[in-house]
Design a protein around this motif. Structure first.
Motif, PDB file in Angstrom:
ATOM      1  N   GLN A 518      31.260  43.816  57.856  1.00 38.77           N
ATOM      2  CA  GLN A 518      31.476  44.144  59.252  1.00 38.77           C
ATOM      3  C   GLN A 518      33.050  44.518  59.329  1.00 38.77           C
ATOM      4  N   VAL A 519      33.827  43.452  58.568  1.00 36.72           N
ATOM      5  CA  VAL A 519      35.322  43.629  58.640  1.00 36.72           C
ATOM      6  C   VAL A 519      35.435  45.162  57.785  1.00 36.72           C
ATOM      7  N   ALA A 520      34.907  45.216  56.470  1.00 35.20           N
ATOM      8  CA  ALA A 520      35.020  46.591  55.899  1.00 35.20           C
ATOM      9  C   ALA A 520      34.890  47.580  56.762  1.00 35.20           C
ATOM     10  N   LYS A 521      33.873  47.528  57.310  1.00 38.68           N
ATOM     11  CA  LYS A 521      33.215  48.698  58.152  1.00 38.68           C
ATOM     12  C   LYS A 521      34.370  48.891  59.326  1.00 38.68           C
ATOM     13  N   GLY A 522      34.900  47.986  59.737  1.00 33.90           N
ATOM     14  CA  GLY A 522      36.008  48.430  60.741  1.00 33.90           C
ATOM     15  C   GLY A 522      37.185  49.095  60.206  1.00 33.90           C
ATOM     16  N   TYR A 523      37.307  48.830  58.894  1.00 34.17           N
ATOM     17  CA  TYR A 523      38.608  49.461  58.184  1.00 34.17           C
ATOM     18  C   TYR A 523      37.937  50.723  57.586  1.00 34.17           C
ATOM     19  N   GLY A 524      36.657  51.303  58.071  1.00 40.50           N
ATOM     20  CA  GLY A 524      36.224  52.619  57.483  1.00 40.50           C
ATOM     21  C   GLY A 524      35.629  52.437  56.007  1.00 40.50           C
ATOM     22  N   ILE A 525      35.590  51.134  55.389  1.00 37.78           N
ATOM     23  CA  ILE A 525      35.177  51.204  54.035  1.00 37.78           C
ATOM     24  C   ILE A 525      33.672  50.462  53.881  1.00 37.78           C
ATOM     25  N   ALA A 526      33.055  51.326  53.057  1.00 36.77           N
ATOM     26  CA  ALA A 526      31.596  51.096  52.767  1.00 36.77           C
ATOM     27  C   ALA A 526      31.291  49.541  52.274  1.00 36.77           C
ATOM     28  N   GLY A 527      30.347  48.953  52.636  1.00 39.34           N
ATOM     29  CA  GLY A 527      30.025  47.846  52.021  1.00 39.34           C
ATOM     30  C   GLY A 527      28.531  47.306  52.141  1.00 39.34           C
ATOM     31  N   LYS A 528      28.211  46.346  51.488  1.00 38.83           N
ATOM     32  CA  LYS A 528      26.972  45.693  51.482  1.00 38.83           C
ATOM     33  C   LYS A 528      27.074  44.258  51.174  1.00 38.83           C
ATOM     34  N   SER A 529      25.920  43.421  51.450  1.00 33.57           N
ATOM     35  CA  SER A 529      26.081  42.084  51.007  1.00 33.57           C
ATOM     36  C   SER A 529      24.635  41.749  50.218  1.00 33.57           C
ATOM     37  N   ILE A 530      24.615  41.076  49.423  1.00 32.91           N
ATOM     38  CA  ILE A 530      23.410  40.683  48.712  1.00 32.91           C
ATOM     39  C   ILE A 530      23.440  39.367  48.416  1.00 32.91           C
ATOM     40  N   LYS A 531      21.866  38.964  48.416  1.00 33.78           N
ATOM     41  CA  LYS A 531      22.095  37.514  47.900  1.00 33.78           C
ATOM     42  C   LYS A 531      20.822  37.194  46.788  1.00 33.78           C
ATOM     43  N   ASP A 532      20.087  38.244  46.861  1.00 36.39           N
ATOM     44  CA  ASP A 532      19.007  38.260  45.768  1.00 36.39           C
ATOM     45  C   ASP A 532      19.307  38.963  44.393  1.00 36.39           C
ATOM     46  N   ARG A 533      18.657  38.248  43.326  1.00 33.34           N
ATOM     47  CA  ARG A 533      18.950  38.850  41.907  1.00 33.34           C
ATOM     48  C   ARG A 533      18.523  40.312  41.632  1.00 33.34           C
ATOM     49  N   LYS A 534      17.357  40.353  42.538  1.00 35.63           N
ATOM     50  CA  LYS A 534      16.605  41.873  42.430  1.00 35.63           C
ATOM     51  C   LYS A 534      17.688  42.865  42.850  1.00 35.63           C
ATOM     52  N   ASP A 535      18.306  42.587  43.966  1.00 35.44           N
ATOM     53  CA  ASP A 535      19.268  43.621  44.382  1.00 35.44           C
ATOM     54  C   ASP A 535      20.563  43.810  43.570  1.00 35.44           C
ATOM     55  N   LEU A 536      20.856  42.972  42.601  1.00 34.28           N
ATOM     56  CA  LEU A 536      22.244  42.973  42.130  1.00 34.28           C
ATOM     57  C   LEU A 536      22.550  44.255  41.357  1.00 34.28           C
ATOM     58  N   LYS A 537      21.642  44.567  40.308  1.00 34.03           N
ATOM     59  CA  LYS A 537      21.955  45.875  39.622  1.00 34.03           C
ATOM     60  C   LYS A 537      22.240  46.900  40.415  1.00 34.03           C
ATOM     61  N   THR A 538      20.983  47.175  41.357  1.00 38.36           N
ATOM     62  CA  THR A 538      21.196  48.517  42.017  1.00 38.36           C
ATOM     63  C   THR A 538      22.546  48.457  43.202  1.00 38.36           C
ATOM     64  N   ALA A 539      22.923  47.320  43.578  1.00 38.09           N
ATOM     65  CA  ALA A 539      24.037  47.058  44.435  1.00 38.09           C
ATOM     66  C   ALA A 539      25.238  47.422  43.679  1.00 38.09           C
ATOM     67  N   LEU A 540      25.174  46.985  42.444  1.00 32.18           N
ATOM     68  CA  LEU A 540      26.439  47.272  41.606  1.00 32.18           C
ATOM     69  C   LEU A 540      26.402  48.739  41.463  1.00 32.18           C
ATOM     70  N   GLN A 541      25.500  49.247  40.984  1.00 32.27           N
ATOM     71  CA  GLN A 541      25.201  50.656  40.636  1.00 32.27           C
ATOM     72  C   GLN A 541      25.678  51.546  42.005  1.00 32.27           C
ATOM     73  N   GLU A 542      25.294  51.030  42.895  1.00 34.55           N
ATOM     74  CA  GLU A 542      25.478  51.948  44.141  1.00 34.55           C
ATOM     75  C   GLU A 542      27.144  51.907  44.537  1.00 34.55           C
ATOM     76  N   MET A 543      27.683  50.630  44.367  1.00 34.33           N
ATOM     77  CA  MET A 543      29.261  50.290  44.550  1.00 34.33           C
ATOM     78  C   MET A 543      29.891  51.604  43.489  1.00 34.33           C
ATOM     79  N   LEU A 544      29.327  51.496  42.266  1.00 34.02           N
ATOM     80  CA  LEU A 544      30.070  52.271  41.285  1.00 34.02           C
ATOM     81  C   LEU A 544      29.911  53.791  41.613  1.00 34.02           C
ATOM     82  N   ASN A 545      28.734  54.174  42.012  1.00 35.81           N
ATOM     83  CA  ASN A 545      28.481  55.665  42.369  1.00 35.81           C
ATOM     84  C   ASN A 545      29.308  56.137  43.645  1.00 35.81           C
ATOM     85  N   HIS A 546      29.349  55.132  44.350  1.00 36.05           N
ATOM     86  CA  HIS A 546      29.963  55.664  45.978  1.00 36.05           C
ATOM     87  C   HIS A 546      31.268  56.181  45.610  1.00 36.05           C
TER      88      HIS A 546
END
Lengths: 578, 195
Positions: A518-546
């Motif tokens: 939410q803080v990042a969003k306030g600054y206009g920066i995209a973001g995501k929070s994950i806590k499950d292993r199954k999301d890790l790789k896709t989340a990292l990929q998404e971050m790099l692709n963004h």
């Protein structure tokens, strides 16, 4: 004849311009090939900022959110680009906010030129508004500092400042310029770079006899061991270093700041030294017969207990700073000089060799470390994620090609232990000073210093909140910084010590965090929070692709510890695997 | 063993350098026993004379740290038997007592003291020498109403030094000569090096 005289006169008038001290300062920056300045304006530096208004094409000024952010960004810039980082700040609080960064740059040998505004010269010592004795405050944390009260001094003082900052063992320089000198007009005849200062010898003279003695020791050694530090990177001697260790076949381990000088996968790269370093390099420090230290300073986090450090070994120390020789560890052969010059001399004299059995010893210890520590860290069986597996997954995606900036604490140790690097100047971290809050601004600067490269900041939940305001700088200038917060809801490193040494008395390490996304969003920066292993790789990929900056929060185990560990006051061979 | 060392530092004349050098000691909580800054034999070059009580190893490191400062040309350290040194002291004593007591006059002559100011109410004597001699005279004068006492910092000449003129010329060169980068191990390889 008359016309000739007239032309001559006109030419003379042309070469002598009347310009302000502020303008002379900016001309000096341009002459020194400065393109990016990190800063924050204020009363006492306003004339310089007014002059800066006329240089939008030549000088890019990055307005940070706090002067500490400016100086850490300049450090990141210097470390990723190999150039001098430049900072502008105002007097008083502006200048005092630089102190942490100066101390950090001093201990980590980062070339910086910081310009601070100061009250009018006639007000010095009167407790004027925003007056602070900046020169005396910063003396212990600068390689050199100087107060300018007369604008005529500006060109040559700046020339000296850049020369001192980047030559020899680099370091931060601070120039305090009183407001009157910023305004004062001077007859400007151009800028001459400084090439020699009588009382300053950036490079000690190389002694042939020591090169020979060092080579003899290395040639006779059966268990030689190389420790390399940032000196290899600062000396731009990565090639020379590689040639040296390859010819003599010497296993080589890195200090925290030496990381990335040699590719991680290089067969002679045996890993990290020190408190949270690898098992083999620590234990075998006390078994080698010749220890060759290249551009490193035997920090206590590397040596552990000094009276039990490599006592059996002959020590060869290559360093550009004579004050480092014998400072902590007594040297057998001191090879003073720039390692870019001394290493090739040494390489010429050493015999081609392989130390297979000795190298295998490192591998044996590595296997033990894998079995007890690394395997579980990278492939945890519980549902809770570890910091190590985040880095492992990141490695798979970036293939050792990114610049990784870390803050300070557990995440820093884990990242440096497990991240892979193929290119030099890719590991940017606060080593000697251990400055929490370094990471975010340093990552911004690192991206600006190497815009073509991917820059990933890995940071803890504590350190991130120390300079979180620099998200504003990202919002404004949009550097593509990828932020990974490894959130364990604790000040993890202190908690680990409290667990191991203070009977789990968790004293004020339980830190709450805001909703970072939410803080990042306030600054206009995209973001995501994950806590499950199954999301890790896709989340990292998404971050790099963004396209653009991105913040990824990964919830990791609350009470995970970093191992191995050399407990404070213990010898390196007393390293604990658990 | 800790002992008295005299550190001689040749520097440029620069505002703030005194602080830069002083904090090298205070950072390690080392007390400076005596400090003198003056011009040196070489024009434009200042000379610091600093006295501390420390281990030789610490003094060596301190000197390297001092020499590392941009405006410092050279730092030497010496034990007392390697230098010739002097301190100067001034003693202010009531004139009437000196006039009356013959013993005082004899005392002053014995210590080689010299009157530098004689007033109706007081007289100022000066003496130079080593610290012990100066302190002995304080003790001796105390019973006779010593009003004020001050002692200068130590000034010292290194016995084996050939001065700084020649060295300075080399500093002016872009590539300084080899002896500038003095290395205490050089030509003493058997002491530090065995294979």
């Amino acid at each position: 004849m008359e016309t000739l005289e007239l032309t001559k006169q006109k030419e003379a008038e042309k070469t002598i311009q009347s310009i302000s001290g502020s303008k002379a300062l900016l001309e000096a920056c341009i002459a020194e090939d400065v393109q990016t300045i990190f800063g924050y304006p204020g009363g006492a530096i306003m004339p310089i900022y007014d002059a800066l208004y006329d240089y939008p094409d030549k000088l890019k000024h990055i307005l940070v959110r706090h002067e500490q952010g400016a100086i850490h960004a300049a450090q990141g810039f210097a470390r990723s680009s190999g150039k001098v980082g430049v900072v502008f700040a105002t007097s008083g609080p502006g200048a005092t906010n630089l102190v942490t960064g100066l101390a950090d740059a001093m201990i980590d040998s980062t070339p910086l030129v910081c310009i601070t505004g100061q009250v009018f010269a006639h007000l010095l010592g009167t407790d004027a508004f925003q007056e602070t004795d900046v020169i005396n405050i910063t003396t212990p944390v600068t390689k050199w500092n100087y107060q300018v009260t007369d604008a005529n001094e500006i060109p040559h003082v700046l020339a000296k400042a850049f020369y001192i900052a980047k030559t020899g063992r680099p370091g931060p320089v601070l120039i305090d310029i009183t407001k009157n000198a910023q305004i004062q007009k001077i007859d400007y005849t151009g800028y001459t770079k400084c090439e020699h200062i009588r009382s300053y010898r950036p490079k000690p003279i190389i002694r042939k006899e020591y090169i020979q003695q060092a080579a003899e020791l290395i040639n006779k050694a059966e268990k030689p061991f190389v420790l390399f530090g940032q000196g290899v990177i600062l000396g731009k001697a990565e090639k020379e270093f590689k040639a040296f260790i390859e010819k003599a076949g010497i296993p080589s381990a890195w200090t925290l700041l030496g990381l990335s000088a040699l590719p991680t996968e290089h067969p002679l790269n045996v890993g990290m030294l020190g408190m949270h370093g690898n098992y083999g390099p620590n234990v075998l420090t006390n078994e080698c017969d010749v220890l060759i230290a290249v551009g490193m300073r035997f920090d206590d986090r590397v040596t552990g207990r000094l009276d039990k450090y490599a006592k059996q070994a002959k020590i060869i120390h290559l360093d550009i700073d004579p004050a480092e020789i014998d400072k902590n560890v007594k040297t057998t052969v001191p090879v003073w000089g720039d390692c870019k010059e001394t290493l090739p001399l040494l390489t010429k004299l050493i015999e081609e060799k392989q130390h297979t059995a000795w190298l295998n010893k490192f591998n044996e210890y590595k296997q033990q470390e894998i079995d007890v520590v690394i395997h579980n860290e990278l492939n945890p069986t519980s549902d809770i994620m570890t910091m190590g597996e985040v880095i492992k997954t990141l490695n798979e995606l970036i293939n050792g090609d990114a610049i990784i900036v870390t803050d300070v604490g557990q995440h820093q140790m884990v990242t440096c232990r497990y991240a892979k690097f193929n290119h030099t100047k890719s590991n940017i971290t606060s080593g000697g000073l251990g400055t929490m809050g370094f990471g975010l601004p340093a990552a911004i600067g690192a991206k600006m210093g190497a815009p073509e490269r991917t820059v990933i900041e890995i940071v803890g939940d504590g350190g991130f909140q120390m300079t979180i305001q620099e998200l504003g700088t990202i919002m404004q200038y949009k550097p593509e910084v990828k932020i990974i917060i490894l959130n364990n809801n604790f000040l993890g490193m202190v908690r680990q010590w409290q667990q191991l040494f203070n009977d789990k008395r968790y004293s004020f390490v339980d830190i709450q965090s805001p909703d970072f996304v939410q803080v990042a969003k306030g600054y206009g920066i995209a973001g995501k929070s994950i806590k499950d292993r199954k999301d890790l790789k896709t989340a990292l990929q998404e971050m790099l692709n963004h396209k653009g900056a991105y913040l990824l929060e990964v919830m990791v185990g609350k009470e995970n510890n970093v191992f191995p560990m050399v407990p404070q006051g213990c010898s390196v061979s007393e390293i604990r695997l658990k | 063993m800790k002992q008295e060392f005299t550190i001689t530092v040749y520097t440029e004349n620069q505002v703030g350098l005194l602080n830069r050098i002083a904090i090298i000691f205070s950072r390690r909580k080392i007390n400076i026993e005596s400090l003198n800054v003056s011009p040196s034999e070489a024009e434009g070059i200042h000379r610091f004379t600093i006295i501390i009580n420390e281990y030789e190893e610490v003094v060596r490191k301190l000197c390297r740290q001092i020499e590392k400062q941009v405006e410092v040309l050279k730092a030497y350290f010496n034990t007392n038997d390697e230098i010739v040194w002097q301190e100067l002291a001034l003693y202010k004593v009531p004139t009437d007592i000196i006039a009356e007591k013959v013993k005082v006059e004899r005392l002053l002559r014995e210590y080689g003291a010299r009157a530098v100011a004689i007033r109706k109410d007081y007289t100022v004597f000066e003496t130079t020498g080593h610290r012990e001699e100066i302190e002995k005279l304080i003790k001796a004068l105390e019973p006779y109403g010593l009003i004020e006492f001050v002692r200068s910092a130590r000034v010292a000449i290194i016995k084996t030094s050939s001065g700084f003129h020649e060295k300075l010329k080399e500093f002016d060169e872009e590539q300084p000569g080899e002896d500038l980068m003095e290395n205490e191990f050089l030509n003493q390889q058997d002491k530090v090096f065995s294979m």
